[in-house]
Design an enzyme around this catalytic site. Structure first.
Site, PDB file in Angstrom:
ATOM      1  N   PRO A   1       0.860  -1.189   0.000  1.00 35.57           N
ATOM      2  CA  PRO A   1       0.000   0.000   0.000  1.00 35.57           C
ATOM      3  C   PRO A   1       0.893   1.235   0.000  1.00 35.57           C
ATOM      4  O   PRO A   1       1.825   1.326   0.786  1.00 35.57           O
ATOM      5  CB  PRO A   1      -0.772  -0.127   1.319  1.00 35.57           C
ATOM      6  CG  PRO A   1      -0.001  -1.089   2.161  1.00 35.57           C
ATOM      7  CD  PRO A   1       0.767  -1.971   1.229  1.00 35.57           C
TER       8      PRO A   1
ATOM      9  N   ALA B   1       0.380   5.476  -0.231  1.00 33.31           N
ATOM     10  CA  ALA B   1      -0.505   6.634  -0.341  1.00 33.31           C
ATOM     11  C   ALA B   1      -0.106   7.466  -1.563  1.00 33.31           C
ATOM     12  O   ALA B   1       1.077   7.730  -1.784  1.00 33.31           O
ATOM     13  CB  ALA B   1      -0.408   7.473   0.933  1.00 33.31           C
TER      14      ALA B   1
ATOM     15  N   CYS C   1       2.468   3.129   9.691  1.00 36.53           N
ATOM     16  CA  CYS C   1       2.720   4.468   9.147  1.00 36.53           C
ATOM     17  C   CYS C   1       3.543   5.307  10.143  1.00 36.53           C
ATOM     18  O   CYS C   1       3.185   5.417  11.314  1.00 36.53           O
ATOM     19  CB  CYS C   1       1.395   5.163   8.834  1.00 36.53           C
ATOM     20  SG  CYS C   1       1.667   6.788   8.104  1.00 36.53           S
TER      21      CYS C   1
ATOM     22  N   LYS D   1      -0.031  -4.948   8.670  1.00 43.94           N
ATOM     23  CA  LYS D   1       1.275  -4.522   8.146  1.00 43.94           C
ATOM     24  C   LYS D   1       1.882  -3.571   9.165  1.00 43.94           C
ATOM     25  O   LYS D   1       1.223  -2.629   9.610  1.00 43.94           O
ATOM     26  CB  LYS D   1       1.101  -3.845   6.795  1.00 43.94           C
ATOM     27  CG  LYS D   1       2.419  -3.344   6.207  1.00 43.94           C
ATOM     28  CD  LYS D   1       2.210  -2.948   4.752  1.00 43.94           C
ATOM     29  CE  LYS D   1       3.455  -2.350   4.141  1.00 43.94           C
ATOM     30  NZ  LYS D   1       3.714  -0.981   4.642  1.00 43.94           N
TER      31      LYS D   1
ATOM     32  N   ASN E   1       9.299  -7.151   4.094  1.00 45.92           N
ATOM     33  CA  ASN E   1       9.211  -5.901   3.336  1.00 45.92           C
ATOM     34  C   ASN E   1      10.405  -5.007   3.668  1.00 45.92           C
ATOM     35  O   ASN E   1      10.762  -4.857   4.830  1.00 45.92           O
ATOM     36  CB  ASN E   1       7.884  -5.197   3.690  1.00 45.92           C
ATOM     37  CG  ASN E   1       7.746  -3.808   3.083  1.00 45.92           C
ATOM     38  OD1 ASN E   1       7.337  -2.886   3.763  1.00 45.92           O
ATOM     39  ND2 ASN E   1       8.073  -3.656   1.832  1.00 45.92           N
ATOM     40  N   GLY E   2      10.958  -4.436   2.617  1.00 44.88           N
ATOM     41  CA  GLY E   2      12.024  -3.456   2.812  1.00 44.88           C
ATOM     42  C   GLY E   2      13.188  -3.652   1.873  1.00 44.88           C
ATOM     43  O   GLY E   2      13.832  -4.701   1.871  1.00 44.88           O
ATOM     44  N   ASP E   3      13.390  -2.643   1.007  1.00 41.33           N
ATOM     45  CA  ASP E   3      14.597  -2.565   0.175  1.00 41.33           C
ATOM     46  C   ASP E   3      14.709  -3.649  -0.888  1.00 41.33           C
ATOM     47  O   ASP E   3      15.820  -4.073  -1.213  1.00 41.33           O
ATOM     48  CB  ASP E   3      15.871  -2.592   1.044  1.00 41.33           C
ATOM     49  CG  ASP E   3      15.922  -1.439   2.032  1.00 41.33           C
ATOM     50  OD1 ASP E   3      15.125  -0.499   1.885  1.00 41.33           O
ATOM     51  OD2 ASP E   3      16.757  -1.495   2.953  1.00 41.33           O
TER      52      ASP E   3
ATOM     53  N   GLY F   1       7.547  -2.106  -2.263  1.00 48.32           N
ATOM     54  CA  GLY F   1       7.130  -0.697  -2.254  1.00 48.32           C
ATOM     55  C   GLY F   1       7.897   0.100  -3.284  1.00 48.32           C
ATOM     56  O   GLY F   1       7.641   0.010  -4.491  1.00 48.32           O
ATOM     57  N   ARG F   2       8.907   0.850  -2.822  1.00 48.63           N
ATOM     58  CA  ARG F   2       9.591   1.801  -3.702  1.00 48.63           C
ATOM     59  C   ARG F   2      10.226   1.164  -4.933  1.00 48.63           C
ATOM     60  O   ARG F   2      10.346   1.821  -5.974  1.00 48.63           O
ATOM     61  CB  ARG F   2      10.647   2.561  -2.886  1.00 48.63           C
ATOM     62  CG  ARG F   2      10.042   3.479  -1.831  1.00 48.63           C
ATOM     63  CD  ARG F   2      11.075   3.863  -0.803  1.00 48.63           C
ATOM     64  NE  ARG F   2      11.601   2.667  -0.140  1.00 48.63           N
ATOM     65  CZ  ARG F   2      12.734   2.618   0.531  1.00 48.63           C
ATOM     66  NH1 ARG F   2      13.473   3.702   0.627  1.00 48.63           N
ATOM     67  NH2 ARG F   2      13.128   1.504   1.105  1.00 48.63           N
TER      68      ARG F   2
HETATM   69  C1  LIG Z   1       4.995   7.042  -1.332  1.00 50.49           C
HETATM   70  C2  LIG Z   1       4.802   5.996  -0.264  1.00 50.49           C
HETATM   71  C3  LIG Z   1       3.558   5.870   0.353  1.00 50.49           C
HETATM   72  C4  LIG Z   1       3.356   4.901   1.335  1.00 50.49           C
HETATM   73  N1  LIG Z   1       2.109   4.737   1.858  1.00 50.49           N
HETATM   74  C5  LIG Z   1       1.870   3.696   2.700  1.00 50.49           C
HETATM   75  C6  LIG Z   1       0.557   3.376   3.112  1.00 50.49           C
HETATM   76  O1  LIG Z   1      -0.431   4.024   2.712  1.00 50.49           O
HETATM   77  N2  LIG Z   1       0.396   2.319   3.973  1.00 50.49           N
HETATM   78  C7  LIG Z   1       1.470   1.565   4.407  1.00 50.49           C
HETATM   79  O2  LIG Z   1       1.284   0.606   5.165  1.00 50.49           O
HETATM   80  N3  LIG Z   1       2.716   1.836   4.001  1.00 50.49           N
HETATM   81  C8  LIG Z   1       2.938   2.861   3.147  1.00 50.49           C
HETATM   82  N4  LIG Z   1       4.190   3.069   2.688  1.00 50.49           N
HETATM   83  C9  LIG Z   1       5.277   2.146   3.088  1.00 50.49           C
HETATM   84  C10 LIG Z   1       5.410   0.999   2.083  1.00 50.49           C
HETATM   85  O3  LIG Z   1       4.212   0.238   2.027  1.00 50.49           O
HETATM   86  C11 LIG Z   1       6.581   0.072   2.445  1.00 50.49           C
HETATM   87  O4  LIG Z   1       6.335  -0.517   3.688  1.00 50.49           O
HETATM   88  C12 LIG Z   1       7.902   0.825   2.524  1.00 50.49           C
HETATM   89  O5  LIG Z   1       8.064   1.660   1.403  1.00 50.49           O
HETATM   90  C13 LIG Z   1       9.100  -0.146   2.633  1.00 50.49           C
HETATM   91  O6  LIG Z   1       9.152  -0.984   1.528  1.00 50.49           O
HETATM   92  P1  LIG Z   1      10.174  -0.701   0.297  1.00 50.49           P
HETATM   93  O7  LIG Z   1      11.568  -0.682   0.869  1.00 50.49           O
HETATM   94  O8  LIG Z   1       9.932  -1.849  -0.645  1.00 50.49           O
HETATM   95  O9  LIG Z   1       9.815   0.629  -0.270  1.00 50.49           O
HETATM   96  C14 LIG Z   1       4.428   4.051   1.735  1.00 50.49           C
HETATM   97  C15 LIG Z   1       5.673   4.200   1.123  1.00 50.49           C
HETATM   98  C16 LIG Z   1       5.862   5.141   0.134  1.00 50.49           C
HETATM   99  C17 LIG Z   1       7.227   5.258  -0.521  1.00 50.49           C
END
Ligand SMILES: Cc1cc2nc3c(=O)[nH]c(=O)nc-3n(C[C@H](O)[C@H](O)[C@H](O)COP(=O)(O)O)c2cc1C
Length: 340
Positions: free
Chosen positions: A28, A30, A113, A153, A214-216, A238-239
């Protein structure tokens, strides 16, 4: 080299009815994981695409802005949504309304969050600092959404002095959640440092329900090692997929036992970026400027491999129309691809 555990992994059970394959979830996000981007990521092979977080209070108060966020495509299945809040009654009621009025198939509870606007009120990652209340919240959501499956989460904790992920695991397990997803950072870290997959491993060893890591994750090639080291049942992206839904294609290939395909050509990237914009335009049909404003940011992610990122950002910041954007796409296509 020993084969990765990835080669023998099973689909993830999400309640009695749904099976998630590959066990790769679009996180997810935002402002990002609205219907247009979920559609693209599903087409690229994500096993499950979760909506951006929505406020349980906003759902209950019939807040227009909140309800605008919970739009699903008519063909979208499963319908997966994330809610936040720390009031058990409101969270339960919101879950019930989402099930009954939107027919959602999955509800994820946001306990991760890090944004102070939420944590100051004891929501998001701060919710778990009150273990008694957060347990009530999850139990209320599970009870109210029946038979729709519920997941959590979360992050490692608020900070190193307030580590909550093991408690979150107990709550998820004892309340009947289908899985728990853990981002291996504290809220205080936001996105700094590196995600601690050793903590994800610790959670996996502590609970009997599936754990998603989750992460990186930025490259599919990094996933087999992460899965082997942590023992997780699936991953959340995510990213790494921002402007790069090909990451889901690559992961789907790995889970199918195939090699990772070559990266997309520049024209493939432009085609998908254009499609993303057109889907946003349809999605925001009632407020046409919204798609333009959103794409000023989203477009940069697609171009991140092109070189000249500062100039691209500058150009995208100034788009006022679909025509402006098309001119930029044409320019990207005309430029020679970077070496290597
Ligand atoms: C732009 C953006 C918006 C995010 N919004 C949410 C959200 O609405 N709910 C949530 O649980 N995590 C949110 N996250 C966190 C991601 O879901 C994820 O846990 C976090 O980016 C780490 O994963 P990654 O290293 O793959 O990016 C958001 C992250 C980003 C970059």
């Amino acid at each position: 080299m020993a084969p990765s555990r990835l080669a023998s992994m099973a689909p993830l059970a999400l309640g009695p009815r749904l099976r998630i394959w590959p066990p790769v979830v679009l996180a997810p996000m935002a402002g990002v994981t609205n219907y247009p981007y979920r559609k693209i990521c599903c087409e690229f092979g994500a096993g499950l695409c979760v909506s951006e977080m929505v406020s349980s209070r906003g759902i209950l108060d019939s807040h227009r802005g909140t309800w605008r966020l919970v739009h699903f495509g008519s063909e979208e299945s499963p319908r997966s949504i994330q809610i936040f809040g720390n009031d058990a009654r409101a969270m339960g009621e919101a879950a019930r309304r989402l099930r009954d009025e939107l027919g959602v198939d999955h509800i994820d509870v946001n306990f991760g969050c890090p944004v102070p606007k939420l944590t100051r009120k004891g929501m998001g990652a701060a919710a778990l600092c009150d273990a008694v209340n957060s347990r009530r919240v999850v139990e209320a959501v599970v009870r109210a959404s029946e038979p729709v499956p519920v997941t959590i989460k979360t992050r490692v904790g608020m900070d190193e002095d307030r580590i909550t992920f093991l408690e979150a695991g107990r709550i998820a397990e004892e309340s009947g959640c289908a899985w728990i997803a853990l981002h291996g950072r504290t809220a205080r870290q936001k996105y700094g440092g590196r995600a601690r997959w050793d903590r994800i491993c610790e959670l996996k060893e502590a609970v009997s329900i599936p754990v998603l890591g989750n992460g990186d994750i930025f490259r599919a090639e990094d996933v087999p090692e992460k899965i082997d080291e942590s023992g997780v049942d699936g991953v959340v992206i995510g990213r790494g997929c921002l402007g790069n839904p090909w990451l889901f294609r690559d992961l789907a290939a790995l889970f199918a036992g195939d090699p990772v395909p070559p990266p997309p050509s520049r024209s493939e990237v432009v085609d998908v970026a254009r499609r993303h914009f057109l889907l946003l335009r349809e999605h925001f049909a009632g407020s046409p400027r919204e798609a333009i404003l959103r794409f000023r940011k989203l477009g940069c992610w697609y171009a991140s491999g092109f070189g000249g990122a500062a100039e691209i950002r500058r150009q995208l910041q100034r788009i006022e129309s679909a025509g402006d954007l098309e001119a930029i796409f044409e320019q990207w296509l005309a430029e020679p691809a970077p070496e290597g």
